[in-house]
Structures are given as C-alpha cells and as structure tokens.
Design a protein around this motif. Structure first.
Motif, PDB file in Angstrom:
ATOM      1  N   GLU A  82      16.443  -9.927  33.353  1.00 35.13           N
ATOM      2  CA  GLU A  82      15.188  -9.883  32.590  1.00 35.13           C
ATOM      3  C   GLU A  82      14.221  -8.951  33.324  1.00 35.13           C
ATOM      4  O   GLU A  82      13.756  -9.259  34.423  1.00 35.13           O
ATOM      5  N   PHE A  83      13.944  -7.813  32.699  1.00 30.95           N
ATOM      6  CA  PHE A  83      13.051  -6.832  33.324  1.00 30.95           C
ATOM      7  C   PHE A  83      11.618  -6.991  32.816  1.00 30.95           C
ATOM      8  O   PHE A  83      11.393  -7.211  31.621  1.00 30.95           O
ATOM      9  N   SER A  84      10.654  -6.815  33.739  1.00 34.82           N
ATOM     10  CA  SER A  84       9.233  -6.813  33.375  1.00 34.82           C
ATOM     11  C   SER A  84       8.818  -5.384  33.025  1.00 34.82           C
ATOM     12  O   SER A  84       9.118  -4.456  33.768  1.00 34.82           O
ATOM     13  N   THR A  85       8.126  -5.236  31.910  1.00 32.23           N
ATOM     14  CA  THR A  85       7.608  -3.922  31.524  1.00 32.23           C
ATOM     15  C   THR A  85       6.180  -4.101  31.007  1.00 32.23           C
ATOM     16  O   THR A  85       5.721  -5.222  30.771  1.00 32.23           O
ATOM     17  N   MET A  86       5.499  -2.971  30.829  1.00 28.70           N
ATOM     18  CA  MET A  86       4.160  -2.985  30.229  1.00 28.70           C
ATOM     19  C   MET A  86       4.154  -2.001  29.067  1.00 28.70           C
ATOM     20  O   MET A  86       4.711  -0.912  29.165  1.00 28.70           O
ATOM     21  N   HIS A  87       3.516  -2.431  27.983  1.00 30.05           N
ATOM     22  CA  HIS A  87       3.339  -1.519  26.857  1.00 30.05           C
ATOM     23  C   HIS A  87       1.910  -1.658  26.339  1.00 30.05           C
ATOM     24  O   HIS A  87       1.523  -2.739  25.919  1.00 30.05           O
ATOM     25  N   ARG A  88       1.168  -0.562  26.405  1.00 30.70           N
ATOM     26  CA  ARG A  88      -0.241  -0.555  25.993  1.00 30.70           C
ATOM     27  C   ARG A  88      -0.996  -1.793  26.503  1.00 30.70           C
ATOM     28  O   ARG A  88      -1.650  -2.514  25.749  1.00 30.70           O
ATOM     29  N   GLY A  89      -0.846  -2.026  27.810  1.00 30.11           N
ATOM     30  CA  GLY A  89      -1.608  -3.097  28.444  1.00 30.11           C
ATOM     31  C   GLY A  89      -1.038  -4.488  28.244  1.00 30.11           C
ATOM     32  O   GLY A  89      -1.594  -5.469  28.732  1.00 30.11           O
ATOM     33  N   GLU A  90       0.048  -4.602  27.506  1.00 31.57           N
ATOM     34  CA  GLU A  90       0.630  -5.937  27.290  1.00 31.57           C
ATOM     35  C   GLU A  90       1.945  -6.073  28.062  1.00 31.57           C
ATOM     36  O   GLU A  90       2.756  -5.143  28.090  1.00 31.57           O
ATOM     37  N   SER A  91       2.137  -7.229  28.671  1.00 34.32           N
ATOM     38  CA  SER A  91       3.363  -7.499  29.423  1.00 34.32           C
ATOM     39  C   SER A  91       4.505  -7.823  28.452  1.00 34.32           C
ATOM     40  O   SER A  91       4.384  -8.704  27.602  1.00 34.32           O
ATOM     41  N   ILE A  92       5.610  -7.079  28.571  1.00 36.02           N
ATOM     42  CA  ILE A  92       6.773  -7.279  27.698  1.00 36.02           C
ATOM     43  C   ILE A  92       7.997  -7.523  28.573  1.00 36.02           C
ATOM     44  O   ILE A  92       8.253  -6.761  29.502  1.00 36.02           O
ATOM     45  N   HIS A  93       8.755  -8.573  28.285  1.00 35.69           N
ATOM     46  CA  HIS A  93       9.986  -8.840  29.022  1.00 35.69           C
ATOM     47  C   HIS A  93      11.192  -8.381  28.211  1.00 35.69           C
ATOM     48  O   HIS A  93      11.271  -8.644  27.008  1.00 35.69           O
ATOM     49  N   ILE A  94      12.109  -7.696  28.895  1.00 38.28           N
ATOM     50  CA  ILE A  94      13.304  -7.164  28.225  1.00 38.28           C
ATOM     51  C   ILE A  94      14.550  -7.724  28.882  1.00 38.28           C
ATOM     52  O   ILE A  94      14.713  -7.643  30.098  1.00 38.28           O
ATOM     53  N   LEU A  95      15.425  -8.307  28.064  1.00 40.65           N
ATOM     54  CA  LEU A  95      16.689  -8.846  28.557  1.00 40.65           C
ATOM     55  C   LEU A  95      17.772  -7.781  28.450  1.00 40.65           C
ATOM     56  O   LEU A  95      17.806  -7.025  27.475  1.00 40.65           O
ATOM     57  N   GLY A  96      18.633  -7.699  29.459  1.00 36.91           N
ATOM     58  CA  GLY A  96      19.774  -6.786  29.422  1.00 36.91           C
ATOM     59  C   GLY A  96      21.056  -7.595  29.574  1.00 36.91           C
ATOM     60  O   GLY A  96      21.100  -8.527  30.375  1.00 36.91           O
ATOM     61  N   TYR A  97      22.082  -7.280  28.766  1.00 34.90           N
ATOM     62  CA  TYR A  97      23.344  -8.041  28.804  1.00 34.90           C
ATOM     63  C   TYR A  97      24.567  -7.135  28.845  1.00 34.90           C
ATOM     64  O   TYR A  97      24.582  -6.075  28.205  1.00 34.90           O
ATOM     65  N   GLY A  98      25.590  -7.592  29.555  1.00 27.60           N
ATOM     66  CA  GLY A  98      26.897  -6.937  29.522  1.00 27.60           C
ATOM     67  C   GLY A  98      26.963  -5.623  30.280  1.00 27.60           C
ATOM     68  O   GLY A  98      27.978  -4.936  30.262  1.00 27.60           O
ATOM     69  N   TYR A  99      25.883  -5.256  30.961  1.00 30.89           N
ATOM     70  CA  TYR A  99      25.835  -3.987  31.703  1.00 30.89           C
ATOM     71  C   TYR A  99      26.821  -4.013  32.877  1.00 30.89           C
ATOM     72  O   TYR A  99      27.222  -5.095  33.348  1.00 30.89           O
ATOM     73  N   ASP A 100      27.146  -2.813  33.351  1.00 30.66           N
ATOM     74  CA  ASP A 100      27.986  -2.643  34.533  1.00 30.66           C
ATOM     75  C   ASP A 100      27.136  -2.936  35.760  1.00 30.66           C
ATOM     76  O   ASP A 100      26.199  -2.199  36.070  1.00 30.66           O
ATOM     77  N   VAL A 159      17.528  -6.360  24.742  1.00 29.58           N
ATOM     78  CA  VAL A 159      17.047  -7.405  23.820  1.00 29.58           C
ATOM     79  C   VAL A 159      15.581  -7.744  24.138  1.00 29.58           C
ATOM     80  O   VAL A 159      15.228  -7.933  25.309  1.00 29.58           O
ATOM     81  N   ILE A 160      14.742  -7.850  23.110  1.00 30.05           N
ATOM     82  CA  ILE A 160      13.341  -8.255  23.318  1.00 30.05           C
ATOM     83  C   ILE A 160      13.310  -9.757  23.611  1.00 30.05           C
ATOM     84  O   ILE A 160      13.764 -10.560  22.790  1.00 30.05           O
ATOM     85  N   ALA A 161      12.783 -10.116  24.788  1.00 27.66           N
ATOM     86  CA  ALA A 161      12.692 -11.533  25.163  1.00 27.66           C
ATOM     87  C   ALA A 161      11.499 -12.190  24.476  1.00 27.66           C
ATOM     88  O   ALA A 161      10.478 -11.535  24.230  1.00 27.66           O
ATOM     89  N   HIS A 162      11.640 -13.487  24.180  1.00 29.56           N
ATOM     90  CA  HIS A 162      10.573 -14.327  23.600  1.00 29.56           C
ATOM     91  C   HIS A 162       9.488 -13.536  22.835  1.00 29.56           C
ATOM     92  O   HIS A 162       8.324 -13.494  23.273  1.00 29.56           O
ATOM     93  N   PRO A 163       9.866 -12.920  21.680  1.00 29.36           N
ATOM     94  CA  PRO A 163       8.902 -12.078  20.943  1.00 29.36           C
ATOM     95  C   PRO A 163       7.666 -12.833  20.453  1.00 29.36           C
ATOM     96  O   PRO A 163       6.618 -12.218  20.251  1.00 29.36           O
TER      97      PRO A 163
END
Ligand code: AMP
Ligand code: FE
Ligand code: FE
Ligand code: ZN
Length: 286
Positions: A67-85, A196-200
């Motif tokens: 679960e990566f932390s990101t920011m978009h236009r001042g809002e905190s957005i969490h992004i899930l990543g699955y199945g990656y190497d 994947v967008i976490a907890h939208p």
C-alpha cells in the motif's frame, strides 16, 4: 467455484504499522477460515522475504501486495499494488525512496514535538526489535509517533494524538515529501503488478475521484473493513462501469486498530485468481 472462498487482501504487519508478525497474520488468516491472503504493508514488501514458505505449509494462497502513500492536489491517496515482481529493481528503489522520505518526515515530527517539550528519540519509533524484522527496518510513520507521544504521557491514546495533534489539519501535522499517483501506478505496472485505488470512500472531493477514474488503474477496493453493505454496491458498480475489477480487504492492523478483524472484508475467488495469475508469472512459487 467454492462458495466458501474468501481472501483478505488488505492487511498490515509489524513491517509497517501493524502489531503482528507476518507469521502471526498468516496463522490468524487460517484460523479465520481464509483461503487467500495478501499483506499490504505501507511502502514496503519486506514481509515477502519470509511469508511464502509459511503460506505453503499452511495451504494458504498468498500473493504479493503493498500500500503506497501518494498525494494528489493536496489530498492523501492510498494505492494498493498486487502480484508485482518483488525483486524488480525499480520497485525496490521506489520503496527505498519512501523509506528516506519517512525518515526525514519523522525527524520533522520529532522537532515539532521537542518544541512542545516532548523529547522523543528516533530509535523510540521502532515498535519491534530490529532482529525480528525481515530487513531490520520498519515503515514508521504517524501511528509510531502517536505511540511514542503516549509513552511520554503527552496524550492518553493513539486516537487522541491523531485527533488533537498529528491528524491532517491539526497543529503538529507534517505532510512530508509527496509521491504522485501517476508515478506510483507506473512503478507498480513496471514491476508487472496491478494498481488498485484503496478505500475510495475516504476520498471526499468528487473532482479528485474523477481525476483518479481517468488514470490507468486496474481496480477499485469496493469492500473495506466493516463498511455497511449499502455503501459497497456503488463502488463495485463504478469499477464495472470503468472496466476495472474490484477487491475487498479488512485493513487489519492488529491491536493498533482493535475494532478491525482480519477477514472483515474479502475478495472473491475469481478476482483473487486473476491477481494470483500475475503473481505467479512474476514470482513463480514465491
Ligand atoms: P502516515 O502514513 O505516517 O501518514 O500514517 C497514516 C497511518 O496512520 C494510516 O495508514 C493509518 O493506519 C494510521 N491512522 C490514521 N488515523 C489513525 C487513528 N485515528 N488511530 C490510529 N491509526 C491511525
Ligand atoms: Fe496503516
Ligand atoms: Fe490506507
Ligand atoms: Zn491499509
């Protein structure tokens, strides 16, 4: 397909801000009757150094997650990543950058707290003995800051620390350096994973959601924690409308968030199998 298949693909271990070890989370998953699992520690894949032999022994289907932390236009957005190497160089370098970002940010929190007379040392943030951690490190952040504040008697609970001092918009909040949504999706994709967008439902501004819906995500987390059933349907329908898959997970953190049980929300077998296919293409058996 089995009606009884449930996979919890959103949970945390002590490699980030959960209280339990990776092995404890896997054992708990079996106890709860889960057939599939993905650990999604914040900005870290360290748990994957140890989990695959344990999953095999327990007969649990396990796929890489984060679960990566990101920011978009001042809002905190969490992004899930699955199945990656999990050995992908760009992916590992990205996790390293997050680690440095958090180290700098924690330092800022510590300085701000010193100004308030709370003398916290950086070492105190580590909640788990180094030798128990797969890579001798932990993704430390606000939950660890909050626990240190409690230890020093500055607040009576982690929740109060967030509500009064370190939550977004509160006086001691430090935003830290920001990673963009676009770059994060790209890193996950380059490592062969799904984004994947976490907890939208946490995202309150409609315009932000619309920005995200126009980005190259693969899925949406429609089932979350103990979200009331009537709130889940619209997210699943939105995913279908976009041609994305939808997932479910508890966001289990152990005793850090005691009201959330592992398996409170889950992903069905069809979607889990899709992610697992990617996982196997990228990682073989583990
Ligand atoms: P950070 O990534 O350092 O900004 O910290 C965010 C993390 O803090 C989230 O992933 C949550 O797990 C945790 N968190 C947010 N609010 C609370 C709260 N009120 N009590 C406990 N943990 C929280
Ligand atoms: Fe967390
Ligand atoms: Fe999250
Ligand atoms: Zn989470």
């Amino acid at each position: 397909m089995s009606q009884h298949f449930r996979a919890d693909i959103h949970c945390h271990t002590f490699c980030s801000d959960g209280s339990e070890s990776p092995e404890q989370v896997l054992n708990l998953a079996v106890e709860r009757g889960l057939k599939g699992l993905s650990i999604t520690d914040h900005d870290s894949a360290d748990a994957y150094d140890v989990v695959f032999p344990i999953a095999k022994k327990l007969g649990l289907r396990m796929i890489t997650g984060v679960e990566f932390s990101t920011m978009h236009r001042g809002e905190s957005i969490h992004i899930l990543g699955y199945g990656y190497d999990r050995h992908n160089d760009d992916f590992e370098a990205f996790c390293e950058r997050h680690h440095r970002r958090r180290k700098e940010r924690n330092q800022r929190f510590i300085e701000k707290l010193r100004e308030q007379g709370v003398m916290i040392e950086e070492d105190e943030l580590l909640q788990t003995p180094k030798e128990l951690l797969p890579r001798g490190r932990q993704t430390t952040g606000r939950p660890h800051i909050a626990q240190a504040m409690m230890k020093h008697g500055f607040v009576s609970s982690v929740d109060r620390a967030f509500k009064e001092f370190i939550g977004e918009g509160r006086p001691l909040f430090v935003p830290g350096a920001a990673f963009s949504v676009e770059e994060t999706i790209d890193v996950i994709h380059r490592a062969g994973g799904y984004a994947v967008i976490a907890h939208p439902h946490f995202i309150k501004r409609k315009s932000i959601l619309n920005d995200l819906f126009a980005m190259p995500f693969d899925g949406l987390e429609a089932y979350y924690a103990k979200l009331p059933k009537q709130q889940e349907g619209p997210w699943a329908r939105k995913a279908e409308e976009l041609g994305w898959f939808y997932t479910g997970g508890s966001d289990f953190h152990g005793t850090v968030k005691p009201h959330i049980q592992l398996g409170a929300s889950w992903t069905n077998e069809e979607t889990f199998s899709l992610l697992e296919k990617r996982h196997k293409e990228n990682n073989g058996d583990g």
